[in-house]
Design an enzyme around this catalytic site. Sequence first.
Site, mmCIF file in Angstrom:
data_model
loop_
_atom_site.group_PDB
_atom_site.id
_atom_site.type_symbol
_atom_site.label_atom_id
_atom_site.label_comp_id
_atom_site.label_asym_id
_atom_site.label_seq_id
_atom_site.Cartn_x
_atom_site.Cartn_y
_atom_site.Cartn_z
ATOM 1 N N LYS A 189 87.711 -56.810 58.601
ATOM 2 C CA LYS A 189 86.349 -56.323 58.338
ATOM 3 C C LYS A 189 86.272 -55.870 56.892
ATOM 4 O O LYS A 189 86.849 -54.849 56.516
ATOM 5 C CB LYS A 189 85.974 -55.148 59.242
ATOM 6 N N THR A 246 87.226 -40.511 57.560
ATOM 7 C CA THR A 246 87.152 -41.693 58.415
ATOM 8 C C THR A 246 88.498 -41.973 59.058
ATOM 9 O O THR A 246 88.581 -42.328 60.244
ATOM 10 C CB THR A 246 86.694 -42.915 57.609
ATOM 11 N N GLY A 247 89.570 -41.798 58.298
ATOM 12 C CA GLY A 247 90.906 -42.003 58.840
ATOM 13 C C GLY A 247 91.205 -41.082 60.009
ATOM 14 O O GLY A 247 91.823 -41.490 61.007
ATOM 15 N N GLU A 264 95.844 -45.570 54.874
ATOM 16 C CA GLU A 264 96.029 -45.252 53.449
ATOM 17 C C GLU A 264 94.741 -44.583 53.021
ATOM 18 O O GLU A 264 93.697 -45.216 52.932
ATOM 19 C CB GLU A 264 96.309 -46.524 52.658
ATOM 20 N N CYS A 298 92.073 -44.444 44.756
ATOM 21 C CA CYS A 298 92.594 -43.384 45.625
ATOM 22 C C CYS A 298 93.715 -42.603 44.954
ATOM 23 O O CYS A 298 93.890 -41.407 45.207
ATOM 24 C CB CYS A 298 93.076 -43.970 46.942
ATOM 25 N N GLU A 399 88.188 -34.825 46.958
ATOM 26 C CA GLU A 399 88.194 -36.123 46.274
ATOM 27 C C GLU A 399 86.773 -36.503 45.876
ATOM 28 O O GLU A 399 85.900 -36.656 46.732
ATOM 29 C CB GLU A 399 88.793 -37.201 47.176
#
Length: 505
Positions: A189, A246-247, A264, A298, A399
Amino acid sequence: MLNTVAHNMSVLRDKDTVEGMYIDGEWKVSASNNKREVINPATNEVIGSVTEGTIEEVNQAVIAAKDAFYKNGWKSTYARTRADYLLQIASKLEERKDEIAMLETLNNGKIYDDSITDVEDAINQFQYYAGLATKPHGQTYEVPDEIQAMVIREPIGVVAIIVPWNYPLVMAAQKMSAALAAGCTVVVKPSTQTPLTLIRLFEIIDEVGLPNGVANLVHGSGSVVGNELINHPDVEKISFTGGTSTGKQIMKDAANTLKKVGLELGGKSPNIVFADADFETAVDYALLGIFAGQGQVCSAGSRLLLEKSIYDKFVPELVSRAKKIKLGPGWDDTTEMGPLISISHMENVLNYVEIGKEEGAELLCGGKQVTEGDLAKGNFVEPTIFTNTTPDMRIVQEEIFGPVLVIQVFETEEEAIELANGTDFGLAAAVFTNDGAKAQRVIRRLQAGITWINTYHPTFNEAPWSGYKQSGLGGDLGTYGFEEYLYKKQVNIALEVKPSGFYKG
């Protein structure tokens, strides 16, 4: 300019073309007939559209991948055969390198040289894992019995790969190449914002004749397509690169079916500069660490930890050079920093600038959108530097994912380490010093998975990429990334076939 604007735009398809999904060896559009526009962030002009996938297409793709794995024999395909497919993909990527790099620049906004590097990395990833596929992976053990004990590796099965927008091609390639080399099948995706180069990659996959169902591409939102992949009972592993929040949600949802999860995630990486560092080198990498990729990286060095004794010399030079960074579209070969990915993301970055001001940090430069001239149409934000920060500030802890650098000051080695480890993240870190022993001492105490001494950002497909703390689980690249897609099976073979003698009757 790289040739001409018209030449650069020639890599795009006709605007009336709706790019499709690739499922079970066929290109198709969604049954919903919905589509999503794709935007050039340097101009905010529409450069294409893709079909919008639904749960139905996810199910089709997962079933195709499952059948390819179990029924049609991909899991038992010879490693050399899998390697040959990967090498063919790499060769085709090389043939189309310039086209795909320009497409990445138009869709993502990064400068063309960075896009070329990304395509070259993707080529190398397919080559690297093609080579690794045929190498020995088993182990044997001496055990205290008349038993030959061994471990063999077996592919996990269907893998869902969810790709971010900042490195669309290379992130997909590093996960796909490892998974396919291991004998897994994949459903990919892409980000809804940057799907175009993955469509070209799947054209190559179709061209080389990868068996139907082994690799599938489904467009769509995270809330629909991503969510269905995460919860689908026939998906054995999720490999995700993206934001930490989201992770965390993926971990929660994947627990329902006990999927293997590779994450990651984000970072707030410290770049530590000691007074004895080479001055020019340290200034240069302080800029590169945060402003490369517009800070949408990141592992960006978004926190500059500066020894107090060099602050008055270092900071003016840093600010002076930051103000000279040339903003522009990625296809202009004089550009040094491109646009942010979208209007909404730009607004989020600028909101953090306001938060920093409200928290009492001192804004040394930047902090504004470019609103005049040709760049006013795009999502361009000036290189931004804050100082007089405290560790509890949001701009220090969170972040931002944009061209925003925060400066923290230390006086001792111990204080530098404490500040460096003082966030929830642990993805990357760097140390600049001419004292080799000091560099080793500090690096060993930093809670980060990717570290550098007297440089910033170089990474290699041969070495693992993984984080500490809330920067992720598992990892990509190198032999470690390959192992992420393999089960370990213990096999015990009796060297003498005889009854156990346990039962006496």
